[in-house]
Design a protein around this motif. Structure first.
Motif, mmCIF file in Angstrom:
data_model
loop_
_atom_site.group_PDB
_atom_site.id
_atom_site.type_symbol
_atom_site.label_atom_id
_atom_site.label_comp_id
_atom_site.label_asym_id
_atom_site.label_seq_id
_atom_site.Cartn_x
_atom_site.Cartn_y
_atom_site.Cartn_z
ATOM 1 N N PHE A 64 39.043 26.417 40.047
ATOM 2 C CA PHE A 64 39.466 27.820 39.961
ATOM 3 C C PHE A 64 39.513 28.405 41.370
ATOM 4 O O PHE A 64 38.948 27.843 42.319
ATOM 5 N N ALA A 65 40.149 29.543 41.464
ATOM 6 C CA ALA A 65 40.138 30.322 42.712
ATOM 7 C C ALA A 65 40.212 31.795 42.341
ATOM 8 O O ALA A 65 40.786 32.156 41.316
ATOM 9 N N PHE A 66 39.584 32.632 43.173
ATOM 10 C CA PHE A 66 39.719 34.081 42.942
ATOM 11 C C PHE A 66 39.588 34.816 44.269
ATOM 12 O O PHE A 66 39.039 34.301 45.242
ATOM 13 N N THR A 67 40.115 36.017 44.272
ATOM 14 C CA THR A 67 39.994 36.885 45.442
ATOM 15 C C THR A 67 39.158 38.104 45.061
ATOM 16 O O THR A 67 39.160 38.535 43.904
ATOM 17 N N VAL A 68 38.438 38.640 46.035
ATOM 18 C CA VAL A 68 37.727 39.903 45.858
ATOM 19 C C VAL A 68 38.277 40.878 46.880
ATOM 20 O O VAL A 68 38.284 40.594 48.083
ATOM 21 N N ARG A 69 38.750 41.993 46.385
ATOM 22 C CA ARG A 69 39.175 43.079 47.255
ATOM 23 C C ARG A 69 38.012 44.052 47.325
ATOM 24 O O ARG A 69 37.715 44.761 46.365
ATOM 25 N N TRP A 70 37.300 44.017 48.440
ATOM 26 C CA TRP A 70 36.090 44.850 48.590
ATOM 27 C C TRP A 70 36.508 46.305 48.537
ATOM 28 O O TRP A 70 37.395 46.749 49.278
ATOM 29 N N ASP A 71 35.871 47.030 47.641
ATOM 30 C CA ASP A 71 36.349 48.348 47.274
ATOM 31 C C ASP A 71 35.512 49.424 47.938
ATOM 32 O O ASP A 71 34.289 49.402 47.845
ATOM 33 N N LYS A 72 36.145 50.348 48.578
ATOM 34 C CA LYS A 72 35.551 51.588 49.098
ATOM 35 C C LYS A 72 34.659 51.408 50.327
ATOM 36 O O LYS A 72 34.610 52.282 51.170
ATOM 37 N N PHE A 73 33.964 50.285 50.471
ATOM 38 C CA PHE A 73 33.006 50.171 51.571
ATOM 39 C C PHE A 73 33.482 49.246 52.678
ATOM 40 O O PHE A 73 32.839 49.149 53.710
ATOM 41 N N SER A 74 34.595 48.540 52.465
ATOM 42 C CA SER A 74 35.038 47.538 53.436
ATOM 43 C C SER A 74 36.530 47.325 53.292
ATOM 44 O O SER A 74 37.076 47.429 52.186
ATOM 45 N N ASN A 75 37.196 46.980 54.388
ATOM 46 C CA ASN A 75 38.605 46.608 54.256
ATOM 47 C C ASN A 75 38.794 45.102 54.399
ATOM 48 O O ASN A 75 39.892 44.621 54.632
ATOM 49 N N ALA A 76 37.702 44.359 54.210
ATOM 50 C CA ALA A 76 37.780 42.899 54.219
ATOM 51 C C ALA A 76 38.251 42.377 52.866
ATOM 52 O O ALA A 76 38.299 43.112 51.873
ATOM 53 N N THR A 77 38.607 41.115 52.841
ATOM 54 C CA THR A 77 39.022 40.422 51.616
ATOM 55 C C THR A 77 38.354 39.057 51.620
ATOM 56 O O THR A 77 38.233 38.435 52.678
ATOM 57 N N THR A 78 37.940 38.580 50.455
ATOM 58 C CA THR A 78 37.386 37.224 50.365
ATOM 59 C C THR A 78 38.152 36.422 49.328
ATOM 60 O O THR A 78 38.471 36.930 48.254
ATOM 61 N N ALA A 79 38.438 35.164 49.663
ATOM 62 C CA ALA A 79 39.024 34.204 48.720
ATOM 63 C C ALA A 79 38.005 33.095 48.476
ATOM 64 O O ALA A 79 37.468 32.523 49.435
ATOM 65 N N PHE A 80 37.714 32.852 47.212
ATOM 66 C CA PHE A 80 36.795 31.784 46.801
ATOM 67 C C PHE A 80 37.606 30.703 46.086
ATOM 68 O O PHE A 80 38.491 31.021 45.287
ATOM 69 N N ALA A 81 37.259 29.432 46.324
ATOM 70 C CA ALA A 81 37.836 28.333 45.536
ATOM 71 C C ALA A 81 36.691 27.428 45.135
ATOM 72 O O ALA A 81 35.768 27.179 45.924
ATOM 73 N N GLY A 82 36.711 26.940 43.904
ATOM 74 C CA GLY A 82 35.585 26.119 43.468
ATOM 75 C C GLY A 82 35.851 25.344 42.203
ATOM 76 O O GLY A 82 36.994 25.216 41.739
ATOM 77 N N GLN A 83 34.746 24.841 41.656
ATOM 78 C CA GLN A 83 34.823 24.033 40.446
ATOM 79 C C GLN A 83 33.608 24.312 39.569
ATOM 80 O O GLN A 83 32.508 24.551 40.086
ATOM 81 N N CYS A 84 33.799 24.279 38.259
ATOM 82 C CA CYS A 84 32.717 24.439 37.279
ATOM 83 C C CYS A 84 32.118 23.079 36.956
ATOM 84 O O CYS A 84 32.861 22.114 36.741
ATOM 85 N N PHE A 85 30.793 23.040 36.870
ATOM 86 C CA PHE A 85 30.105 21.825 36.430
ATOM 87 C C PHE A 85 29.017 22.199 35.427
ATOM 88 O O PHE A 85 28.502 23.319 35.465
ATOM 89 N N VAL A 86 28.663 21.259 34.581
ATOM 90 C CA VAL A 86 27.480 21.398 33.741
ATOM 91 C C VAL A 86 26.640 20.155 33.975
ATOM 92 O O VAL A 86 27.145 19.031 33.834
ATOM 93 N N ASP A 87 25.373 20.355 34.379
ATOM 94 C CA ASP A 87 24.540 19.179 34.657
ATOM 95 C C ASP A 87 23.994 18.594 33.348
ATOM 96 O O ASP A 87 24.211 19.155 32.267
ATOM 97 N N SER A 88 23.265 17.500 33.448
ATOM 98 C CA SER A 88 22.817 16.801 32.237
ATOM 99 C C SER A 88 21.856 17.671 31.425
ATOM 100 O O SER A 88 21.711 17.494 30.216
ATOM 101 N N GLY A 89 21.204 18.649 32.072
ATOM 102 C CA GLY A 89 20.335 19.571 31.357
ATOM 103 C C GLY A 89 21.072 20.747 30.750
ATOM 104 O O GLY A 89 20.449 21.646 30.200
#
Ligand code: BTN
Length: 129
Positions: A64-89
């Protein structure tokens, strides 16, 4: 194992929280992100996130990937990319790498405007239903 997908409340190792509330059939999702840390060291506001989850192949864990548009307190932007896992537990984990783009005042400062890092999220609580 992809049944529960990304919906719900997640927390990372920095104690930031994200809630993914709207996961559509096509994999698009929306939510809110509350960061515990900020560039300026000040208070954060819950900020909108938008992303897409890849349809997992058979036996595979979805990316998956998503972006966060930091609201009201910052004019920065972050893009995250990753993967979901479930461990044996049965513990669900999202491993991500992010790029944080800060707004700088000129082209000469462009070189220092992007940070990179990693965050690991685990589920904070099970969503209803
Ligand atoms: C800002 O401070 O200008 C915006 C907030 C940035 C928060 C960063 S994004 C990557 C890392 N993971 C988090 O949960 N928070 C920080």
């Amino acid at each position: 194992h992809a049944e529960r997908k990304l919906s719900g409340m997640w927390r990372n190792e920095q104690d930031s929280l994200m809630e993914i509330s709207a996961l559509r059939d096509n994999g698009d999702f929306q939510g809110k992100y509350l960061t515990r840390v900020t560039l300026a060291g000040g208070c954060a506001r819950a900020s909108p996130l938008n992303g897409a989850q890849q349809q997992p192949g058979e036996g595979g864990w979805p990316t998956f990937a998503f972006t966060v548009r930091w609201d009201k307190f910052s004019n920065a932007t972050t893009a995250f990319a990753g993967q979901c896992f479930v461990d044996s537990g049965g513990k669900e984990t999202l491993t991500t790498t992010w790029l944080l783009r800060e707004a700088v005042g000129s082209l000469e400062e462009d070189w220092k405007a992007t940070r990179v890092g990693r965050n690991v999220f685990t589920r904070k609580r099970t969503p209803k239903g």
